[in-house]
Scaffold this motif. Structure first.
Motif, PDB file in Angstrom:
ATOM      1  N   ALA A  40      37.223 -40.188  37.351  1.00 51.78           N
ATOM      2  CA  ALA A  40      37.521 -38.908  37.985  1.00 51.78           C
ATOM      3  C   ALA A  40      38.448 -39.129  39.178  1.00 51.78           C
ATOM      4  O   ALA A  40      39.396 -38.377  39.388  1.00 51.78           O
ATOM      5  N   ALA A  41      38.173 -40.189  39.959  1.00 52.37           N
ATOM      6  CA  ALA A  41      39.016 -40.496  41.109  1.00 52.37           C
ATOM      7  C   ALA A  41      40.439 -40.812  40.656  1.00 52.37           C
ATOM      8  O   ALA A  41      41.412 -40.320  41.225  1.00 52.37           O
ATOM      9  N   LYS A  42      40.544 -41.619  39.604  1.00 49.13           N
ATOM     10  CA  LYS A  42      41.866 -41.941  39.054  1.00 49.13           C
ATOM     11  C   LYS A  42      42.582 -40.676  38.617  1.00 49.13           C
ATOM     12  O   LYS A  42      43.783 -40.528  38.826  1.00 49.13           O
ATOM     13  N   SER A  43      41.835 -39.759  37.986  1.00 49.43           N
ATOM     14  CA  SER A  43      42.477 -38.588  37.379  1.00 49.43           C
ATOM     15  C   SER A  43      43.060 -37.647  38.431  1.00 49.43           C
ATOM     16  O   SER A  43      43.921 -36.841  38.109  1.00 49.43           O
ATOM     17  N   ILE A  44      42.580 -37.747  39.679  1.00 53.08           N
ATOM     18  CA  ILE A  44      43.245 -36.937  40.710  1.00 53.08           C
ATOM     19  C   ILE A  44      44.246 -37.792  41.494  1.00 53.08           C
ATOM     20  O   ILE A  44      44.695 -37.398  42.572  1.00 53.08           O
ATOM     21  N   GLY A  45      44.579 -38.934  40.947  1.00 56.19           N
ATOM     22  CA  GLY A  45      45.660 -39.734  41.513  1.00 56.19           C
ATOM     23  C   GLY A  45      45.261 -40.696  42.611  1.00 56.19           C
ATOM     24  O   GLY A  45      46.114 -41.176  43.354  1.00 56.19           O
ATOM     25  N   MET A  46      43.966 -40.991  42.743  1.00 59.24           N
ATOM     26  CA  MET A  46      43.538 -41.914  43.800  1.00 59.24           C
ATOM     27  C   MET A  46      43.935 -43.348  43.462  1.00 59.24           C
ATOM     28  O   MET A  46      43.803 -43.784  42.328  1.00 59.24           O
ATOM     29  N   THR A  47      44.367 -44.071  44.499  1.00 58.77           N
ATOM     30  CA  THR A  47      44.651 -45.489  44.323  1.00 58.77           C
ATOM     31  C   THR A  47      43.318 -46.251  44.283  1.00 58.77           C
ATOM     32  O   THR A  47      42.290 -45.718  44.708  1.00 58.77           O
ATOM     33  N   PRO A  48      43.335 -47.497  43.790  1.00 58.21           N
ATOM     34  CA  PRO A  48      42.086 -48.270  43.734  1.00 58.21           C
ATOM     35  C   PRO A  48      41.399 -48.396  45.092  1.00 58.21           C
ATOM     36  O   PRO A  48      40.181 -48.283  45.190  1.00 58.21           O
ATOM     37  N   ALA A 101      48.542 -44.600  39.591  1.00 53.88           N
ATOM     38  CA  ALA A 101      47.811 -43.532  40.274  1.00 53.88           C
ATOM     39  C   ALA A 101      48.763 -42.428  40.703  1.00 53.88           C
ATOM     40  O   ALA A 101      48.451 -41.247  40.609  1.00 53.88           O
ATOM     41  N   PHE A 138      36.423 -33.786  32.375  1.00 54.40           N
ATOM     42  CA  PHE A 138      35.649 -34.713  31.551  1.00 54.40           C
ATOM     43  C   PHE A 138      34.433 -34.039  30.919  1.00 54.40           C
ATOM     44  O   PHE A 138      33.915 -33.046  31.447  1.00 54.40           O
ATOM     45  N   VAL A 146      44.802 -37.945  48.595  1.00 51.76           N
ATOM     46  CA  VAL A 146      45.907 -38.455  47.784  1.00 51.76           C
ATOM     47  C   VAL A 146      47.250 -37.942  48.285  1.00 51.76           C
ATOM     48  O   VAL A 146      48.200 -38.698  48.431  1.00 51.76           O
TER      49      VAL A 146
END
Lengths: 276, 252
Positions: free
Chosen positions: A180-188, B85, B95, B117
């Protein structure tokens, strides 16, 4: 119908007899008696109770207390930072990092803390200087003070435990959270900081609190290399007046005070990161 | 140029090939429903579009950008996770299991993307997030934690969270499959209104009724390949392929 009414009448007349618990009374009495006996023994013991408060607030005892607190906090703090790093290595995609982490945990968790403290303290016997050729060089004896040796012995051992605690915490967070974090564009890094770590805390805090309580008491091992923590401070005082038990009891009281404070702190931390 | 172009997409997990050369185009404003039996590769394909899975062969372009790569000097360079990202900012995803952040309120969940972000100011994002909550009919749940919401409410917050990034494309991975039957409608309603507003959407679903009424195009996948594709009335009412007929006979 008539018989029903009669049954009800009979039911209302029945007296309720609560279940008796005679053994609770017996065991309770035994415990109270044992405690009374212990109290009596203590009062009869050859202890100068009136001297204990004096040792409790003795300047040397305060010095030991301060050193104990600093050592415990520094060792635990360092261990948490190192533990996070080793845990991330353990979970890394890089096989060399993974194997290093496994070896690190195996070594520092596998050796007794007391032994590790002694090894660090005696490092000068095998390495007279600590140096990076061409950059700097210092005599090992100068660097490896009793504090540093105790810090390394306690901290590195603890960091191996922390690595496993942190790894368990990170692994406990559902994979869907990362996605979910990735899907909103968050970096690792942001994902770790904002999503994974805060949720891992719930798993990480309770064992870390336990370990910190162990760490507070573990600092007493530094007394063998004459670092002036509480136990060594107590020994210092009693070597002059020979009131060994009185000074030990005073030190014991300080440990209980510190552990109590740590337990309360843990309680509030757990609540802050608890389930919503 | 289509918003999404997929050419010969292949993907294997171990020795199992789950995508066997998928070609697909999705135009701007188009709603495409992916249908098919479980294990057909619908979700995997969707995840590849967002680079949550890497692909073994083929290419996916979203808005002219190769997903997971950077084109330069006549070559495609694989992206680091940090740069990947950056690409995902423009693609929203919803999901099956909602995946809301349980330690943050509904409002905070929605604000997380724009603030963390995009680095936008909280005050300005807060108003937008509230408007989004209103749009999915949950304005009064702003300060509720996900654990206090029903599945349908959680999924609607998740949709709002994705929309907060102002995506060009929304991906829905079986968004109603984990919901109690009586909660399916409220989520589908939000998706329908989103489609009406012109959002480009790829939806993996088992809701044939939704596909029929909302989709511009239905793509039917079996065993990692596209079997049939066309308007809902063509594919759902007059399927040409035996596998499509078999599947529809079971679910309708």
């Amino acid at each position: 119908m008539a018989s029903d009414t009669r049954m009800n009448d009979v039911r209302e007349e029945l007296v309720v007899v609560p279940l008796r618990h005679p053994w609770r009374w017996v065991s309770g009495t035994v415990i109270v008696l044992l405690l009374a006996a212990l109290g009596w023994a203590m009062s009869e013991a050859q202890i100068q109770w009136e001297d204990v408060p004096g040792f409790f607030t003795h300047p040397v005892m305060f010095e030991g207390l301060l050193n104990t607190i600093v050592l415990a906090l520094a060792a635990q703090g360092g261990a948490i930072v190192l533990g996070v790093v080793v845990a991330l290595m353990r979970l890394s995609a890089n096989p060399v990092a993974r194997w290093f982490a496994v070896g690190y945990i195996w070594l520092f968790r596998g050796l007794p803390v007391l032994l590790q403290i002694l090894i660090w303290f005696n490092l000068a016997l095998v390495f007279q200087n600590i140096s990076i050729p061409g950059l700097f060089s210092v005599p090992t004896n100068l660097v490896m003070t009793t504090f540093v040796a105790a810090l390394l012995g306690l901290g590195l051992n603890e960091s191996a435990y922390m690595a496993e605690i942190v790894r368990a915490g990170l692994s406990s967070v559902d994979e869907g959270q990362t996605e979910a974090a990735k899907s909103i564009g968050m970096t690792p890094m942001t994902t770790l900081r904002r999503v994974v770590l805060p949720q891992a805390m719930r798993v990480i805090i309770p064992p870390t609190g336990n370990n910190f309580i162990n760490m507070i008491k573990g600092t007493s091992m530094a007394s063998v290399i004459a670092f002036t923590e509480l136990v060594h401070a107590a020994n210092n005082i009693s070597s002059r007046n020979l009131e060994i038990m009185e000074t030990l009891f005073a030190a014991a009281a300080w440990y209980l005070v510190m552990v109590s404070i740590a337990s309360i702190g843990q309680h509030y931390l757990e609540r802050a990161y608890g389930p919503r | 140029m289509a918003l999404v172009e997929a050419i010969g997409v292949r993907k294997s997990f171990g020795h199992t090939e789950v995508l066997k050369g998928i070609d697909m185009e999705v135009e701007r404003g188009e709603v495409v429903c992916l249908l098919g039996p479980s294990g057909a590769g619908k979700s995997t394909f969707l995840r590849c579009v967002n680079h949550l899975e890497t692909i073994d062969a083929g290419r996916i372009w979203v808005d002219g950008v190769p997903v997971g790569f950077r084109a330069s000097g006549g070559k495609l360079h694989e992206l680091r996770e940090r740069d990947a990202a950056h690409q995902r900012r423009d693609v929203g995803m919803v999901f099956q299991r909602f995946n809301l952040f349980p330690h943050r309120t509904a409002l905070e969940n929605i604000m997380e993307g724009p603030v963390q972000v995009l680095g936008r100011r909280k005050a300005e994002v807060g108003a937008e997030a509230l408007a989004l909550l209103e749009r999915v009919g949950l304005a009064e749940k702003a300060s509720a934690y996900p654990g206090q919401l029903s599945g349908g409410q959680q999924q609607r917050v998740a949709i709002a969270r994705a929309l907060a990034m102002k995506p060009k494309l929304m991906l829905f991975d079986e968004p109603t499959s984990a919901l109690d039957p009586e909660l399916v409608g409220e989520v589908l309603d939000v998706m329908t209104s989103l489609a009406r507003d012109g959002m480009t959407m790829i939806v993996v679903t088992h809701e044939i009724g939704f596909a029929r009424s909302v989709a511009d195009r239905v793509v039917f996948l079996v065993d990692g390949a596209v079997v049939e594709s066309g308007t809902p009335s063509d594919v759902l009412d007059d399927p040409q392929q035996p596998r499509t007929r078999q599947f529809l006979a079971k679910v309708l």
